[in-house]
Design a protein around this motif. Structure first.
Motif, PDB file in Angstrom:
ATOM      1  N   ALA A 103      35.230  50.374  51.130  1.00  0.00           N
ATOM      2  CA  ALA A 103      33.881  49.990  51.566  1.00  0.00           C
ATOM      3  C   ALA A 103      32.840  50.528  50.585  1.00  0.00           C
ATOM      4  O   ALA A 103      31.875  49.836  50.234  1.00  0.00           O
ATOM      5  CB  ALA A 103      33.609  50.511  52.966  1.00  0.00           C
ATOM      6  N   HIS A 104      33.040  51.781  50.133  1.00  0.00           N
ATOM      7  CA  HIS A 104      32.136  52.351  49.132  1.00  0.00           C
ATOM      8  C   HIS A 104      32.150  51.507  47.856  1.00  0.00           C
ATOM      9  O   HIS A 104      31.107  51.240  47.258  1.00  0.00           O
ATOM     10  CB  HIS A 104      32.557  53.781  48.788  1.00  0.00           C
ATOM     11  CG  HIS A 104      32.236  54.773  49.857  1.00  0.00           C
ATOM     12  ND1 HIS A 104      31.081  54.745  50.594  1.00  0.00           N
ATOM     13  CD2 HIS A 104      32.941  55.844  50.305  1.00  0.00           C
ATOM     14  CE1 HIS A 104      31.084  55.756  51.448  1.00  0.00           C
ATOM     15  NE2 HIS A 104      32.206  56.432  51.296  1.00  0.00           N
ATOM     16  N   ILE A 105      33.343  51.092  47.440  1.00  0.00           N
ATOM     17  CA  ILE A 105      33.471  50.305  46.211  1.00  0.00           C
ATOM     18  C   ILE A 105      32.749  48.974  46.349  1.00  0.00           C
ATOM     19  O   ILE A 105      31.975  48.565  45.471  1.00  0.00           O
ATOM     20  CB  ILE A 105      34.960  50.081  45.865  1.00  0.00           C
ATOM     21  CG1 ILE A 105      35.617  51.409  45.479  1.00  0.00           C
ATOM     22  CG2 ILE A 105      35.103  49.069  44.732  1.00  0.00           C
ATOM     23  CD1 ILE A 105      37.126  51.322  45.337  1.00  0.00           C
ATOM     24  N   ILE A 106      33.017  48.278  47.449  1.00  0.00           N
ATOM     25  CA  ILE A 106      32.389  46.970  47.660  1.00  0.00           C
ATOM     26  C   ILE A 106      30.870  47.111  47.713  1.00  0.00           C
ATOM     27  O   ILE A 106      30.132  46.330  47.105  1.00  0.00           O
ATOM     28  CB  ILE A 106      32.917  46.329  48.959  1.00  0.00           C
ATOM     29  CG1 ILE A 106      34.412  46.009  48.816  1.00  0.00           C
ATOM     30  CG2 ILE A 106      32.141  45.063  49.299  1.00  0.00           C
ATOM     31  CD1 ILE A 106      35.089  45.601  50.114  1.00  0.00           C
ATOM     32  N   THR A 107      30.394  48.141  48.418  1.00  0.00           N
ATOM     33  CA  THR A 107      28.953  48.364  48.511  1.00  0.00           C
ATOM     34  C   THR A 107      28.362  48.713  47.160  1.00  0.00           C
ATOM     35  O   THR A 107      27.259  48.293  46.818  1.00  0.00           O
ATOM     36  CB  THR A 107      28.659  49.502  49.508  1.00  0.00           C
ATOM     37  OG1 THR A 107      29.238  49.184  50.768  1.00  0.00           O
ATOM     38  CG2 THR A 107      27.160  49.695  49.678  1.00  0.00           C
ATOM     39  N   ALA A 108      29.106  49.479  46.361  1.00  0.00           N
ATOM     40  CA  ALA A 108      28.617  49.871  45.040  1.00  0.00           C
ATOM     41  C   ALA A 108      28.560  48.695  44.083  1.00  0.00           C
ATOM     42  O   ALA A 108      27.637  48.574  43.280  1.00  0.00           O
ATOM     43  CB  ALA A 108      29.527  50.963  44.460  1.00  0.00           C
ATOM     44  N   VAL A 109      29.544  47.803  44.165  1.00  0.00           N
ATOM     45  CA  VAL A 109      29.647  46.720  43.186  1.00  0.00           C
ATOM     46  C   VAL A 109      28.741  45.548  43.537  1.00  0.00           C
ATOM     47  O   VAL A 109      28.018  45.025  42.688  1.00  0.00           O
ATOM     48  CB  VAL A 109      31.114  46.236  43.066  1.00  0.00           C
ATOM     49  CG1 VAL A 109      31.207  45.069  42.091  1.00  0.00           C
ATOM     50  CG2 VAL A 109      31.998  47.379  42.575  1.00  0.00           C
ATOM     51  N   ILE A 110      28.784  45.103  44.801  1.00  0.00           N
ATOM     52  CA  ILE A 110      27.993  43.929  45.175  1.00  0.00           C
ATOM     53  C   ILE A 110      26.525  44.327  45.293  1.00  0.00           C
ATOM     54  O   ILE A 110      26.146  45.070  46.183  1.00  0.00           O
ATOM     55  CB  ILE A 110      28.489  43.318  46.498  1.00  0.00           C
ATOM     56  CG1 ILE A 110      29.912  42.792  46.330  1.00  0.00           C
ATOM     57  CG2 ILE A 110      27.568  42.195  46.944  1.00  0.00           C
ATOM     58  CD1 ILE A 110      30.504  42.194  47.580  1.00  0.00           C
ATOM     59  N   GLY A 111      25.732  43.856  44.376  1.00  0.00           N
ATOM     60  CA  GLY A 111      24.315  44.191  44.353  1.00  0.00           C
ATOM     61  C   GLY A 111      23.554  43.137  43.586  1.00  0.00           C
ATOM     62  O   GLY A 111      23.908  41.956  43.603  1.00  0.00           O
ATOM     63  N   SER A 112      22.518  43.570  42.860  1.00  0.00           N
ATOM     64  CA  SER A 112      21.659  42.604  42.176  1.00  0.00           C
ATOM     65  C   SER A 112      22.399  41.838  41.081  1.00  0.00           C
ATOM     66  O   SER A 112      21.973  40.756  40.689  1.00  0.00           O
ATOM     67  CB  SER A 112      20.450  43.322  41.579  1.00  0.00           C
ATOM     68  OG  SER A 112      20.849  44.322  40.661  1.00  0.00           O
ATOM     69  N   GLY A 113      23.515  42.378  40.591  1.00  0.00           N
ATOM     70  CA  GLY A 113      24.273  41.678  39.558  1.00  0.00           C
ATOM     71  C   GLY A 113      24.800  40.330  40.012  1.00  0.00           C
ATOM     72  O   GLY A 113      24.984  39.416  39.210  1.00  0.00           O
ATOM     73  N   VAL A 114      25.021  40.180  41.339  1.00  0.00           N
ATOM     74  CA  VAL A 114      25.551  38.925  41.862  1.00  0.00           C
ATOM     75  C   VAL A 114      24.559  37.777  41.662  1.00  0.00           C
ATOM     76  O   VAL A 114      24.946  36.610  41.573  1.00  0.00           O
ATOM     77  CB  VAL A 114      25.909  39.087  43.364  1.00  0.00           C
ATOM     78  CG1 VAL A 114      24.658  39.151  44.214  1.00  0.00           C
ATOM     79  CG2 VAL A 114      26.814  37.959  43.832  1.00  0.00           C
ATOM     80  N   LEU A 115      23.283  38.100  41.561  1.00  0.00           N
ATOM     81  CA  LEU A 115      22.253  37.070  41.434  1.00  0.00           C
ATOM     82  C   LEU A 115      22.315  36.327  40.115  1.00  0.00           C
ATOM     83  O   LEU A 115      21.805  35.215  39.993  1.00  0.00           O
ATOM     84  CB  LEU A 115      20.867  37.701  41.607  1.00  0.00           C
ATOM     85  CG  LEU A 115      20.615  38.429  42.929  1.00  0.00           C
ATOM     86  CD1 LEU A 115      19.261  39.123  42.910  1.00  0.00           C
ATOM     87  CD2 LEU A 115      20.700  37.460  44.095  1.00  0.00           C
ATOM     88  N   SER A 116      22.924  36.937  39.097  1.00  0.00           N
ATOM     89  CA  SER A 116      22.967  36.319  37.766  1.00  0.00           C
ATOM     90  C   SER A 116      24.266  35.571  37.488  1.00  0.00           C
ATOM     91  O   SER A 116      24.421  34.981  36.410  1.00  0.00           O
ATOM     92  CB  SER A 116      22.775  37.395  36.688  1.00  0.00           C
ATOM     93  OG  SER A 116      23.902  38.266  36.641  1.00  0.00           O
ATOM     94  N   LEU A 117      25.207  35.574  38.425  1.00  0.00           N
ATOM     95  CA  LEU A 117      26.530  35.017  38.143  1.00  0.00           C
ATOM     96  C   LEU A 117      26.518  33.498  37.989  1.00  0.00           C
ATOM     97  O   LEU A 117      27.298  32.941  37.216  1.00  0.00           O
ATOM     98  CB  LEU A 117      27.518  35.430  39.233  1.00  0.00           C
ATOM     99  CG  LEU A 117      27.856  36.926  39.268  1.00  0.00           C
ATOM    100  CD1 LEU A 117      28.838  37.231  40.388  1.00  0.00           C
ATOM    101  CD2 LEU A 117      28.413  37.394  37.929  1.00  0.00           C
TER     102      LEU A 117
ATOM    103  N   GLY B 196      39.048  46.668  47.147  1.00  0.00           N
ATOM    104  CA  GLY B 196      37.634  46.503  46.832  1.00  0.00           C
ATOM    105  C   GLY B 196      37.387  45.486  45.738  1.00  0.00           C
ATOM    106  O   GLY B 196      36.518  44.606  45.865  1.00  0.00           O
ATOM    107  N   VAL B 197      38.147  45.584  44.649  1.00  0.00           N
ATOM    108  CA  VAL B 197      37.953  44.671  43.515  1.00  0.00           C
ATOM    109  C   VAL B 197      38.367  43.251  43.883  1.00  0.00           C
ATOM    110  O   VAL B 197      37.716  42.280  43.482  1.00  0.00           O
ATOM    111  CB  VAL B 197      38.726  45.173  42.274  1.00  0.00           C
ATOM    112  CG1 VAL B 197      38.697  44.138  41.161  1.00  0.00           C
ATOM    113  CG2 VAL B 197      38.127  46.482  41.779  1.00  0.00           C
ATOM    114  N   THR B 198      39.438  43.112  44.664  1.00  0.00           N
ATOM    115  CA  THR B 198      39.878  41.776  45.091  1.00  0.00           C
ATOM    116  C   THR B 198      38.805  41.106  45.958  1.00  0.00           C
ATOM    117  O   THR B 198      38.472  39.934  45.757  1.00  0.00           O
ATOM    118  CB  THR B 198      41.192  41.873  45.884  1.00  0.00           C
ATOM    119  OG1 THR B 198      42.198  42.463  45.054  1.00  0.00           O
ATOM    120  CG2 THR B 198      41.662  40.495  46.310  1.00  0.00           C
ATOM    121  N   THR B 199      38.279  41.846  46.911  1.00  0.00           N
ATOM    122  CA  THR B 199      37.233  41.308  47.787  1.00  0.00           C
ATOM    123  C   THR B 199      35.994  40.927  46.980  1.00  0.00           C
ATOM    124  O   THR B 199      35.411  39.851  47.167  1.00  0.00           O
ATOM    125  CB  THR B 199      36.857  42.340  48.860  1.00  0.00           C
ATOM    126  OG1 THR B 199      38.020  42.697  49.601  1.00  0.00           O
ATOM    127  CG2 THR B 199      35.798  41.778  49.799  1.00  0.00           C
TER     128      THR B 199
END
Length: 484
Positions: free
Chosen positions: A49-63, A290-293
């Motif tokens: 959960a920490h990993i998913i919360t750490a990774v999914i953020g503003s970076g998703v907006l540029s994908l 986390g990375v798979t999700t």
């Protein structure tokens, strides 16, 4: 890229090592771990959960924009490759949480502790430089992103009221200044644990706006109008020229790298995990989950966003043209981004504050300017002169830098570039080689070095492309005068 508050505090490096006392009960029967600290209770689920919360953020907006630069084939392949590399090197890093035996060896509480234990010397300093440059850059990047999202609320309402042909341009500078003033107030809280509610709220906001972006992309893909897409992304001679194609493709790699970056806080996440079983085993399972999700979510965001907007996909999917209706949902998503980044800014800034203040206290231990606290708000909050001066100065400088270079994709690409190779690949690989005593020029050593070198080339290309993008954008940008 929101992180847990406790990890942010540890990231400053205040939990030093030392010989471990035997496990015993503390005051009130509190169970302690082998290092004398409060017993850790984290599991595979909490760590993931920490990993998913750490990774999914503003970076998703540029994908969606990144996929548009690379196309239907290279885009998703790149996302998968970055996920595989991130998982593999994170697994190597997880093995470095303890020095020596994975069950009873000395714990390394932070990333820099691990580098110091396995590599030492100049590499500790270089690791610190990469980490803190990345933290400062992220503070600047979040100021830019928050202001763009705040301005987007104004534009969305303007288009809804006056029609899509209306001139709804707005100056981002005003919103950056307001964001900076808010951060000055939050920065004066001496103990970041007092802001735990803000971090939790930020995590909820992160999932909210990311899910809205995916949902709106799906709705536009189904109902139209859809943009023109191609196997190779933006077309030379139609959308861009040949030089732009190369620069933008390299910049897209940096954006994807930024979206996956969390290695700098992996050790801190692992330090929340209970044992037995050994922490590295739990962390590897959590990393896989986390990375798979995250990758599944990123594939949806990038591919659906590209399908919806085509080669004209906006740099920030929630603030680009096209998503004017339903305007209230766009407003909500952008407000979520602003709230998220208010908390996320503090998560990245607090370790910088702690590092500077710890250094100053050690340098001038008797200075009243550094140590004297002035109680305010009925004694529940105190103000320190040095903290007030230095933290305010940091926020002001980061805000000014954001005003001078308010370029979302360029900044994200640069942050991804400078953080990906050293923090995600180089140090984990080198520590793993030292830990496992892998001999030079053996097959495994060569394979690891080839991986590191290829990732270095990707980071270098992304960094150069992002710098070129900033340089080009500056030619057409006038601070305080250019509207978004």
């Amino acid at each position: 890229m929101t992180q847990d508050v406790e990890m942010a505090a540890r990231y400053a490096g205040n939990n030093g090592g030392g010989a471990y006392p035997p496990r015993h009960d503390g005051a009130g029967g509190e169970a302690l771990d082998d290092d004398g600290k409060k017993k850790r209770t984290g599991t595979v689920w909490t760590a993931s959960a920490h990993i998913i919360t750490a990774v999914i953020g503003s970076g998703v907006l540029s994908l969606a924009w990144s996929t548009a630069q690379l196309g239907w084939i290279v885009g998703p392949v790149t996302l998968i490759l970055f996920s595989v590399i991130t998982y593999y090197t994170s697994s190597l890093l997880a093995d470095c949480y303890r020095t020596g035996d994975q069950v009873s060896g000395k714990r390394n509480y932070t990333y820099m502790d691990a580098v110091a234990a396995y590599l030492g010397g100049w590499q500790v300093w270089s690791c610190g430089v990469f980490q803190y440059v990345n933290l400062v850059g992220t503070a600047v990047g979040y100021t830019i992103t928050a202001s763009i999202s705040a301005a987007a609320v104004h534009k969305s309402n303007c288009f809804h009221k006056n029609g899509h042909a209306a001139d709804c341009g707005v100056y981002d500078t005003m919103y950056m200044v307001v964001f900076g003033i808010v951060q000055i107030f939050f920065s004066q809280v001496p103990n970041f644990h007092d802001l735990s509610w803000l971090s939790i709220l930020a995590a909820v906001m992160s999932f909210s706006y990311s899910s809205i972006a995916v949902g709106l992309s799906l709705a536009r893909t189904i109902s139209g109008p859809r943009g023109r897409t191609t196997l190779t992304g933006t077309e030379v001679g139609v959308d861009v020229d040949s030089a732009q194609k190369i620069w933008l493709a390299c910049q897209a790699l940096g954006n994807i790298a930024f979206a996956y970056s969390y290695s700098m806080i992996l050790i801190e996440i692992q330090d929340t995990v209970k044992s037995p079983p050994a922490e590295n085993k739990t962390m590897k399972k959590a990393t896989l989950l986390g990375v798979t999700t995250t990758t599944a979510f990123y594939m949806l965001s990038g591919l659906l966003g590209y399908s919806a907007f085509g080669n004209a996909a906006p740099g920030n999917i929630l603030t680009g043209f096209g998503f004017y209706e339903p305007y209230w949902l766009i407003d909500f998503a952008n407000v979520c981004i602003v709230v998220h980044l208010v908390g996320a800014y503090q998560v990245f800034a607090q370790p910088i504050f702690a590092a500077v203040e710890s250094w100053a206290a050690a340098r001038w231990p008797g200075a009243e300017f550094l140590t004297r606290e002035h109680p305010v708000v009925a004694g529940k909050l105190s103000v320190n002169a040095f903290r007030l001066t230095w933290r305010t100065a940091f926020v002001v400088v980061s805000t000014v830098l954001a005003i001078l270079m308010p370029f979302f994709n360029d900044i994200l690409g640069f942050l991804g570039a400078i953080g990906f190779w050293p923090l995600t690949v180089y140090y984990p690989v080198e520590m793993y080689i030292r830990q496992r005593r892998i001999q030079k020029y053996t097959t495994r050593w060569v394979a690891l070095q080839v991986l590191s070198f290829l990732c270095f080339l990707v980071s270098l290309a992304a960094a150069v492309a992002s710098i070129e993008g900033v340089t080009e954008s500056l030619k057409h940008y006038v601070p305080f005068k250019t509207k978004s």
